[in-house]
Design a protein around this motif. Structure first.
Motif, PDB file in Angstrom:
ATOM      1  N   ARG A  98      52.297 -26.129  93.236  1.00  0.00           N
ATOM      2  CA  ARG A  98      51.291 -26.594  94.186  1.00  0.00           C
ATOM      3  C   ARG A  98      50.559 -27.825  93.657  1.00  0.00           C
ATOM      4  NH1 ARG A  98      50.513 -20.938  95.091  1.00  0.00           N
ATOM      5  NH2 ARG A  98      48.835 -20.884  93.546  1.00  0.00           N
ATOM      6  N   ALA A  99      50.249 -27.818  92.363  1.00  0.00           N
ATOM      7  CA  ALA A  99      49.543 -28.962  91.785  1.00  0.00           C
ATOM      8  C   ALA A  99      50.410 -30.212  91.798  1.00  0.00           C
ATOM      9  CB  ALA A  99      49.099 -28.638  90.358  1.00  0.00           C
ATOM     10  N   VAL A 100      51.680 -30.039  91.471  1.00  0.00           N
ATOM     11  CA  VAL A 100      52.588 -31.188  91.485  1.00  0.00           C
ATOM     12  C   VAL A 100      52.738 -31.721  92.910  1.00  0.00           C
ATOM     13  CG1 VAL A 100      54.972 -31.905  91.138  1.00  0.00           C
ATOM     14  CG2 VAL A 100      53.817 -30.549  89.393  1.00  0.00           C
ATOM     15  N   GLU A 142      47.425 -39.965  88.447  1.00  0.00           N
ATOM     16  CA  GLU A 142      47.056 -38.600  88.813  1.00  0.00           C
ATOM     17  C   GLU A 142      48.211 -37.635  88.558  1.00  0.00           C
ATOM     18  OE1 GLU A 142      44.170 -37.561  89.484  1.00  0.00           O
ATOM     19  OE2 GLU A 142      43.106 -39.436  89.836  1.00  0.00           O
ATOM     20  N   ARG A 143      49.431 -38.088  88.732  1.00  0.00           N
ATOM     21  CA  ARG A 143      50.583 -37.232  88.405  1.00  0.00           C
ATOM     22  C   ARG A 143      50.640 -36.978  86.911  1.00  0.00           C
ATOM     23  NH1 ARG A 143      55.845 -38.730  89.575  1.00  0.00           N
ATOM     24  NH2 ARG A 143      56.253 -36.543  89.193  1.00  0.00           N
ATOM     25  N   LEU A 200      54.105 -40.922  82.085  1.00  0.00           N
ATOM     26  CA  LEU A 200      53.399 -41.355  83.291  1.00  0.00           C
ATOM     27  C   LEU A 200      52.142 -42.140  82.945  1.00  0.00           C
ATOM     28  CD1 LEU A 200      53.902 -38.104  85.346  1.00  0.00           C
ATOM     29  CD2 LEU A 200      54.751 -40.360  85.987  1.00  0.00           C
ATOM     30  N   PHE A 201      51.416 -41.718  81.921  1.00  0.00           N
ATOM     31  CA  PHE A 201      50.242 -42.480  81.481  1.00  0.00           C
ATOM     32  C   PHE A 201      50.664 -43.864  80.984  1.00  0.00           C
ATOM     33  CE2 PHE A 201      47.975 -38.267  80.435  1.00  0.00           C
ATOM     34  CZ  PHE A 201      47.409 -38.223  81.697  1.00  0.00           C
ATOM     35  N   GLU A 202      51.776 -43.896  80.249  1.00  0.00           N
ATOM     36  CA  GLU A 202      52.275 -45.183  79.760  1.00  0.00           C
ATOM     37  C   GLU A 202      52.661 -46.092  80.925  1.00  0.00           C
ATOM     38  OE1 GLU A 202      55.450 -46.742  76.399  1.00  0.00           O
ATOM     39  OE2 GLU A 202      55.933 -44.951  77.557  1.00  0.00           O
ATOM     40  N   GLU A 203      53.305 -45.519  81.927  1.00  0.00           N
ATOM     41  CA  GLU A 203      53.729 -46.300  83.091  1.00  0.00           C
ATOM     42  C   GLU A 203      52.531 -46.848  83.864  1.00  0.00           C
ATOM     43  OE1 GLU A 203      56.037 -45.482  87.333  1.00  0.00           O
ATOM     44  OE2 GLU A 203      56.504 -44.240  85.589  1.00  0.00           O
ATOM     45  N   ARG A 256      62.796 -43.389  86.805  1.00  0.00           N
ATOM     46  CA  ARG A 256      63.511 -42.444  85.945  1.00  0.00           C
ATOM     47  C   ARG A 256      62.543 -41.399  85.401  1.00  0.00           C
ATOM     48  NH1 ARG A 256      68.162 -45.794  84.691  1.00  0.00           N
ATOM     49  NH2 ARG A 256      68.826 -44.550  82.899  1.00  0.00           N
ATOM     50  N   THR A 257      61.308 -41.836  85.139  1.00  0.00           N
ATOM     51  CA  THR A 257      60.300 -40.896  84.638  1.00  0.00           C
ATOM     52  C   THR A 257      60.030 -39.804  85.658  1.00  0.00           C
ATOM     53  OG1 THR A 257      59.265 -42.634  83.316  1.00  0.00           O
ATOM     54  CG2 THR A 257      57.941 -40.698  83.811  1.00  0.00           C
ATOM     55  N   GLU A 258      59.856 -40.196  86.921  1.00  0.00           N
ATOM     56  CA  GLU A 258      59.612 -39.202  87.963  1.00  0.00           C
ATOM     57  C   GLU A 258      60.807 -38.258  88.110  1.00  0.00           C
ATOM     58  OE1 GLU A 258      58.328 -40.772  91.659  1.00  0.00           O
ATOM     59  OE2 GLU A 258      56.700 -41.971  90.806  1.00  0.00           O
ATOM     60  N   LEU A 259      62.012 -38.783  87.967  1.00  0.00           N
ATOM     61  CA  LEU A 259      63.206 -37.943  88.059  1.00  0.00           C
ATOM     62  C   LEU A 259      63.214 -36.906  86.934  1.00  0.00           C
ATOM     63  CD1 LEU A 259      65.941 -37.476  89.501  1.00  0.00           C
ATOM     64  CD2 LEU A 259      66.958 -39.035  87.814  1.00  0.00           C
ATOM     65  N   ALA A 260      62.869 -37.345  85.712  1.00  0.00           N
ATOM     66  CA  ALA A 260      62.853 -36.419  84.582  1.00  0.00           C
ATOM     67  C   ALA A 260      61.786 -35.342  84.754  1.00  0.00           C
ATOM     68  CB  ALA A 260      62.620 -37.193  83.285  1.00  0.00           C
ATOM     69  N   VAL A 261      60.612 -35.758  85.242  1.00  0.00           N
ATOM     70  CA  VAL A 261      59.538 -34.790  85.457  1.00  0.00           C
ATOM     71  C   VAL A 261      59.941 -33.777  86.526  1.00  0.00           C
ATOM     72  CG1 VAL A 261      57.174 -34.519  86.289  1.00  0.00           C
ATOM     73  CG2 VAL A 261      57.724 -36.362  84.693  1.00  0.00           C
ATOM     74  N   LEU A 262      60.602 -34.251  87.597  1.00  0.00           N
ATOM     75  CA  LEU A 262      61.055 -33.359  88.657  1.00  0.00           C
ATOM     76  C   LEU A 262      62.095 -32.380  88.122  1.00  0.00           C
ATOM     77  CD1 LEU A 262      60.681 -32.891  91.721  1.00  0.00           C
ATOM     78  CD2 LEU A 262      62.651 -34.383  92.088  1.00  0.00           C
ATOM     79  N   ALA A 263      62.959 -32.860  87.235  1.00  0.00           N
ATOM     80  CA  ALA A 263      63.994 -32.000  86.677  1.00  0.00           C
ATOM     81  C   ALA A 263      63.398 -30.922  85.783  1.00  0.00           C
ATOM     82  CB  ALA A 263      65.004 -32.834  85.898  1.00  0.00           C
TER      83      ALA A 263
END
Length: 687
Positions: A483-485, A496-497, A527-530, A677-684
């Motif tokens: 839910r948070a994601v 925020e992510r 994500l913070f780095e991005e 790619r970062t979002e893809l890794a986090v989703l995985a």
């Protein structure tokens, strides 16, 4: 030499600036003869930079100028001239006596008159007149109005003020009105109040003229700016490009919560408006330009929008440029100050010197929401130092004082509920959660992006989802995390992510799931780095160094007494822990999200179904949840990218071209709704 209003930027600076001792020491001896001094003085008081005007007024020729000492202090190119350094101009002007300066203005007036430039000639004639000449006032007011119409508010202010010194009666009142409007739009609000009061009440200055009715509204705006009112400047108060800029800025602030995409489209439509004209020569540049006050509102709105989308780097870049040139402290009741402070803390962990100077430039009061944001700044510092209770208390006070207005601004902020959990004060955390839940109840009617109606809906929902995640137990942490994601994805902010991933990592570490926690923490770091949030990036790095997040032995970590209290990271420390976490997740050839074991995945209670296929070792196959959505080749590409492979490495592994990998990866992004790619890794890693 300069009073407080000059130093604050709310009064027009003298031109040229006084040659103080430090200026003279920096310049040193100029080594000028009388002819060179005459040439440089003409250059110092001229208001156009054409070389032929300089030569004619000083009575010299180009060869003599270039060969003499004056040529060493002037840059001559393309028929234009300028001083190599403005300090030389100040010294030359300051050293000349009144008679010499008067002679220079007389010579320039004659040159411009012969060149059929009567308005510029009037200016120099006015400055060469020792006693006021009412016959010059009308022409000077006309000249000031031309500058004002072009957006050259500094020159309009200067010329109108000179017109007021020559004029009488109604002409003088009109000159003060133009001077006041120009001062207002330049951000010189103290000058604006003085001039506009003289325009509206000329009897106070000993004149029998009737006041200028049109000056009353600008006077009200100037007083409202001094009073810190965020709605002081409205589009109806402006014209031309100023009207468009202010309308776009105000609408952007209004749409920050519900419809940032609409705000971005709106700002893109005014992005090509001419910026505020820098102080320089007369009638240079475009026929119209934004005033500094209008552009300050626009740039603050642009910076806020970038921050709302999680791009800290872009938000800081826009605001840093604006702070150097524009009266940012006057925009939206001082909200630019609140933004500058929080961006500094998120980037560097401390306030920068320009931000400190910006705070000191506040001419009057600031809006209550800005004062509330200052409490949030103190809370941010407390978070970095691990003072959880203090941070939660300050954030609670800030919420009480700033209310929905503060939430709408999306300043980067920790979650009070999680801070209390980190402090071990579970009862206080649950009370804080209940208060948050009551405030976050859905409003009547559907969520929309049409302004302030319904309050900051997405902000409240995200806060509530992260609070539930921070309080979740082992049986509910997986659902709370999802839910948070989902709430952070709806927000559309990279920062925020990242903050959501950090909350998830701390929750999982608290429940004794260090492998999952480390994976989420690595996602937060990326994500913070991005987003450019370097201070939070250091927080994630520091957390990766704590025992709770570093797997040992058979993939478990010995929990550290005292929970997951994170110490403030020191900028510049080597990032060996981030490397260690990546190495841990890749040592078996799997991504960080693939190291979870059956029964422990995503905080599930022992025995709970994993919901997907498992390998012989009891570990979930990478990206298996996408089987029905991606093709076999797209799954192959996604698995390798999640493992951290580059496009070239993926191509070599699959025996295809890099271009083919790029095509498949683009399809994966579109199908899964991710952008990097970062979002893809986090989703995985969320399974």
């Amino acid at each position: 030499m300069l009073d407080d209003e000059h130093l604050l930027g709310t009064a027009l600076m003298p031109d040229p600036l006084p040659a103080a001792r430090a200026v003279r020491e920096a310049v040193g001896p100029l080594g000028l003869d009388d002819d060179a001094r005459r040439v440089l003085l003409v250059a110092a008081v001229a208001v156009v930079d054409r070389t032929e005007v300089l030569l004619a007024a000083s009575g010299t020729d180009i060869d003599t100028l270039m060969a003499g000492p004056a040529g060493h202090h002037l840059h001559l190119v393309g028929g234009r001239f300028r001083f190599h350094h403005p300090r030389v101009r100040s010294v030359v002007h300051d050293d000349a006596d009144l008679a010499t300066r008067t002679a220079a203005h007389v010579a320039l007036a004659d040159v411009h008159r012969k060149a059929d430039e009567p308005l510029i000639a009037i200016w120099h004639t006015a400055l060469s007149t020792l006693a006021g000449d009412p016959l010059l006032a009308d022409g000077l007011v006309e000249l000031a109005e031309q500058h004002l119409a072009r957006g050259d508010v500094h020159r309009a202010h200067e010329v109108a003020r000179e017109a007021a010194s020559h004029g009488t009666g109604a002409v003088r009142a009109r000159a003060f009105a133009v001077a006041g409007r120009a001062a207002l739009w330049a951000g010189h609000v103290h000058d604006a109040v003085v001039h506009l009061r003289r325009a509206t009440h000329p009897a106070d200055t000993g004149s029998s003229a009737i006041g200028v009715p049109d000056a009353a509204r600008p006077l009200g705006i100037a007083l409202a700016l001094l009073d810190g009112r965020p709605d002081a400047v409205l589009p109806d108060d402006a014209s031309g490009v100023d009207r468009a800029a202010i309308a776009a800025a105000r609408t952007t602030i209004r749409l920050l919560d519900g419809a940032p995409g609409e705000a971005a489209t709106l700002l893109s439509e005014v992005a090509e408006l001419a910026p505020a004209r820098p102080a320089g020569r007369w009638f240079d540049g475009p026929d119209e330009a934004m005033s500094p006050l209008a552009e300050a509102h626009l740039r603050v709105a642009q910076s806020y929008l970038a921050l709302r989308l999680g791009d800290i780097t872009e938000a800081a870049s826009v605001l840093d440029d604006a702070v150097e040139r524009l009266p940012v402290a006057l925009a939206f009741g001082g909200l630019g100050i609140a933004l500058a402070r929080r961006l500094d803390l998120v980037r560097d962990g401390h306030l920068s010197r320009p931000t400190a100077a910006l705070e000191a430039a506040v001419p009057g009061q600031v809006a209550p929401v800005v004062r509330a944001a200052t409490l949030g700044d103190r809370a941010q510092t407390a978070v970095f130092d691990g003072r959880w209770v203090e941070a939660a208390t300050l954030l609670g006070l800030a919420a009480e004082r700033g209310g929905d207005d503060l939430h709408r601004l999306w300043l980067p902020t920790s979650d009070p509920v999680e801070l209390l959990v980190l402090a071990g004060q579970d009862r206080a955390a649950r009370r804080s959660y209940e208060r948050l839940r009551l405030r976050a109840l859905p409003p009547v009617g559907p969520e929309s992006g049409n302004g302030f109606s319904g309050g900051p809906v997405r902000r409240r929902r995200l806060d509530l989802a992260r609070a539930e995640l921070a309080l979740a137990d082992a049986s509910g942490v997986n659902r709370a995390r999802e839910r948070a994601v989902e709430a952070s994805l709806r927000v559309g902010s990279t920062f925020e992510r990242g903050l959501t991933e950090l909350v998830a990592a701390r929750a999982l570490a608290r429940l004794g799931l260090p492998v999952d926690a480390a994976a989420h923490l690595l996602g937060a770091h990326e994500l913070f780095e991005e987003s450019g949030a370097k201070a939070w990036e250091h927080v994630a790095e520091q957390a990766l160094r704590t025992p709770d997040f570093v797997p040992t032995g058979a993939g478990r970590a010995a929990p550290r007494a005292g929970g997951t209290a994170l110490r403030r990271a020191t900028p510049g420390e080597p990032d060996e822990t981030t490397t260690q976490a990546r190495s841990t997740s890749r040592s078996t050839g799997r991504s960080a999200g693939e190291t979870r074991t059956t029964g422990e995945t995503a905080g599930r209670a022992p025995g709970e179904s994993t919901g997907g296929a498992a390998s012989d070792t009891g570990q979930e196959e990478p990206c298996v949840q996408w089987n029905g959505l991606l093709t076999e080749r797209e799954l192959d590409v996604a698995r390798l990218v999640v493992q951290g492979r580059t496009n070239r490495q993926v191509a070599a592994n699959l025996y295809v071209s890099v271009r083919t990998v790029e095509v498949h990866l683009g399809r994966v992004f579109r199908k899964l709704g991710v952008r990097s790619r970062t979002e893809l890794a986090v989703l995985a890693l969320r399974g």
